[in-house]
Design an enzyme around this catalytic site. Structure first.
Site, PDB file in Angstrom:
ATOM      1  N   CYS A   1      17.227  -5.023 -43.455  1.00  0.00           N
ATOM      2  CA  CYS A   1      18.600  -5.952 -42.980  1.00  0.00           C
ATOM      3  C   CYS A   1      18.946  -7.190 -43.570  1.00  0.00           C
ATOM      4  CB  CYS A   1      18.593  -5.913 -41.431  1.00  0.00           C
ATOM      5  SG  CYS A   1      16.834  -6.629 -40.652  1.00  0.00           S
TER       6      CYS A   1
ATOM      7  N   SER B   1      16.787  -8.169 -31.920  1.00  0.00           N
ATOM      8  CA  SER B   1      17.196  -6.869 -32.142  1.00  0.00           C
ATOM      9  C   SER B   1      16.557  -6.478 -33.316  1.00  0.00           C
ATOM     10  CB  SER B   1      18.695  -6.744 -31.935  1.00  0.00           C
ATOM     11  OG  SER B   1      19.091  -7.749 -32.917  1.00  0.00           O
TER      12      SER B   1
ATOM     13  N   GLY C   1      17.575   5.435 -30.309  1.00  0.00           N
ATOM     14  CA  GLY C   1      17.291   4.078 -30.603  1.00  0.00           C
ATOM     15  C   GLY C   1      18.391   2.886 -30.861  1.00  0.00           C
ATOM     16  N   ALA C   2      18.046   1.659 -31.011  1.00  0.00           N
ATOM     17  CA  ALA C   2      19.025   0.793 -31.210  1.00  0.00           C
ATOM     18  C   ALA C   2      20.143   0.984 -32.566  1.00  0.00           C
ATOM     19  CB  ALA C   2      18.761  -0.924 -31.197  1.00  0.00           C
TER      20      ALA C   2
ATOM     21  N   GLN D   1      15.755 -14.745 -37.611  1.00  0.00           N
ATOM     22  CA  GLN D   1      15.967 -13.320 -37.356  1.00  0.00           C
ATOM     23  C   GLN D   1      15.961 -13.035 -35.745  1.00  0.00           C
ATOM     24  OE1 GLN D   1      13.977 -11.951 -41.495  1.00  0.00           O
ATOM     25  NE2 GLN D   1      14.262 -10.170 -39.858  1.00  0.00           N
TER      26      GLN D   1
ATOM     27  N   HIS E   1      21.220 -11.986 -37.390  1.00  0.00           N
ATOM     28  CA  HIS E   1      20.457 -12.686 -38.485  1.00  0.00           C
ATOM     29  C   HIS E   1      21.045 -13.704 -38.901  1.00  0.00           C
ATOM     30  CE1 HIS E   1      17.516  -9.824 -37.425  1.00  0.00           C
ATOM     31  NE2 HIS E   1      17.180  -9.070 -38.438  1.00  0.00           N
TER      32      HIS E   1
ATOM     33  N   LYS F   1       9.720  -7.582 -48.881  1.00  0.00           N
ATOM     34  CA  LYS F   1      10.930  -6.648 -48.866  1.00  0.00           C
ATOM     35  C   LYS F   1      12.003  -7.578 -49.416  1.00  0.00           C
ATOM     36  CE  LYS F   1       9.586  -3.857 -44.714  1.00  0.00           C
ATOM     37  NZ  LYS F   1      10.098  -3.743 -43.394  1.00  0.00           N
TER      38      LYS F   1
ATOM     39  N   ARG G   1      12.186   2.770 -50.060  1.00  0.00           N
ATOM     40  CA  ARG G   1      13.041   1.936 -50.642  1.00  0.00           C
ATOM     41  C   ARG G   1      12.819   1.678 -52.286  1.00  0.00           C
ATOM     42  NH1 ARG G   1      13.497  -2.097 -45.528  1.00  0.00           N
ATOM     43  NH2 ARG G   1      14.591  -1.033 -44.364  1.00  0.00           N
TER      44      ARG G   1
END
Length: 346
Positions: A134, A165, A14-15, A162, A249, A221, A103
């Site tokens: 992020c 990606s 993945g990225a 954002q 971002h 979040k 988290r």
């Protein structure tokens, strides 16, 4: 002789997984054995690390058995972490999880190493260290020096811009394809699967699922994670927006300090510039300020457009930009691993 650590990367194709391998190599991380793991669909391919190719294996409940993995990086989605992270811990690895699953659990540390490195010591409770969202990471990197400068923060209002990606490879590919369709005069035929609406030439004021309070899951979040990381009770309000940018971002952040504080912009710039991995770019007259094209492929959180509010002396406005695949994900995870090693080797 420096000890070397066997690592596993879940979501290796993945990225974020690909970025992890780049950063581990760039930072000369003391890697021993490498175990790339992914879904059955991606298994059988290869990843390159330090000039060698490693075969990607399918992630199963027995993937970690007998492998002596020291550090397992997870970046394949919350449900994957929920199911498989316990098996990595049981096999003796510390898990650094890049998903949202763990988290907010009280016995799992949520860490940005420049901000709350002491929390890493909690890892023994569950064997897991969580990597924040992020957008939260880059924001708290800018907030922490100001929190310390003025003895606290009362409120933060943030609007995020954002990049695609943030939705992984599929998000970036969708933007590129829609732009190609636009120039071919067939944008009306272009599909959108990664996002709720067309992203090319558009902005979408929704990221993640709506919540009963009118905010989205992404926005909540930022609210909850900021306070867990800073061990604070700051009033945070976020509006998260997807924009047609490939990577990095941006955030417009308004910070309200306690009553009686009079913001000094020069002191703010100095506090930010002296904080680790933060750089001030703030010369409006000459067009110098953070932008995604500046931040992309770097490990720095950039801050600019720093100014005191026109009407309230205890309010500050600033613009914060960082590469969310690196600062907001892979680099933060590697920095956590580096600090974990420092603590374990003492």
């Amino acid at each position: 002789m420096q000890r070397r650590y066997n690592i596993a990367v879940v979501g290796a194709t993945g990225a974020v997984g690909e970025e992890l391998f780049r950063i581990l190599e760039e930072r000369d991380f003391p890697v021993g054995e490498v175990l790339p793991l992914a879904s059955a669909r991606s298994a059988g391919g290869t990843v390159e690390f330090r000039g060698e190719e490693y075969k990607v294996e399918e992630l199963t409940e027995s993937s970690f058995e007998g492998r002596e993995i020291d550090i397992a990086f997870f970046s394949a989605g919350g449900s994957v972490s929920a199911r498989f992270a316990p098996f990595a811990v049981e096999a003796g690895a510390v898990v650094i999880d890049n998903t949202s699953h763990f988290r907010m659990e009280s016995d799992v540390p949520l860490v940005v190493p420049e901000v709350n490195p002491e929390d890493i010591a909690m890892w023994r409770e569950r064997g897991i260290i969580a990597n924040p969202n992020c957008s939260t990471i880059q924001m708290v990197l800018a907030l922490k020096p100001l929190y310390d400068l003025y003895g606290g923060i009362r409120r933060v209002d943030v609007a995020t811009y954002q990049a695609t990606s943030g939705a992984g490879k599929s998000g970036m590919e969708e933007l590129v394809m829609q732009m190609k369709d636009f120039f071919a005069f067939k944008l009306d035929e272009s599909e959108h699967k990664a996002f709720q609406h067309q992203i090319a030439l558009n902005v979408i004021p929704q990221i993640d699922k709506p919540q009963p309070n009118g905010y989205t899951r992404e926005e909540m979040k930022m609210v909850n994670e900021t306070n867990k990381i800073l061990h604070s009770e700051i009033a945070v309000s976020a509006t998260c927006v997807r924009v047609p940018v490939l990577r990095s971002h941006s955030e417009a952040v308004t910070v309200t300090f306690p009553d009686g504080v009079e913001v000094d912009v020069d002191k703010v710039r100095l506090a930010l510039s002296e904080f680790p991995d933060v750089e001030v770019l703030d010369d409006l007259e000459h067009g110098v300020y953070p932008m995604p094209i500046v931040a992309t492929d770097t490990d720095i959180t950039y801050v600019g457009r720093i100014r005191r509010d026109l009407f309230a002396p205890n309010i500050l406005h600033m613009w914060v930009v960082a590469d969310q695949l690196r600062v907001g994900a892979a680099t933060n995870a590697v920095r956590i691993a580096e600090r974990w090693i420092e603590m374990e080797e003492v």
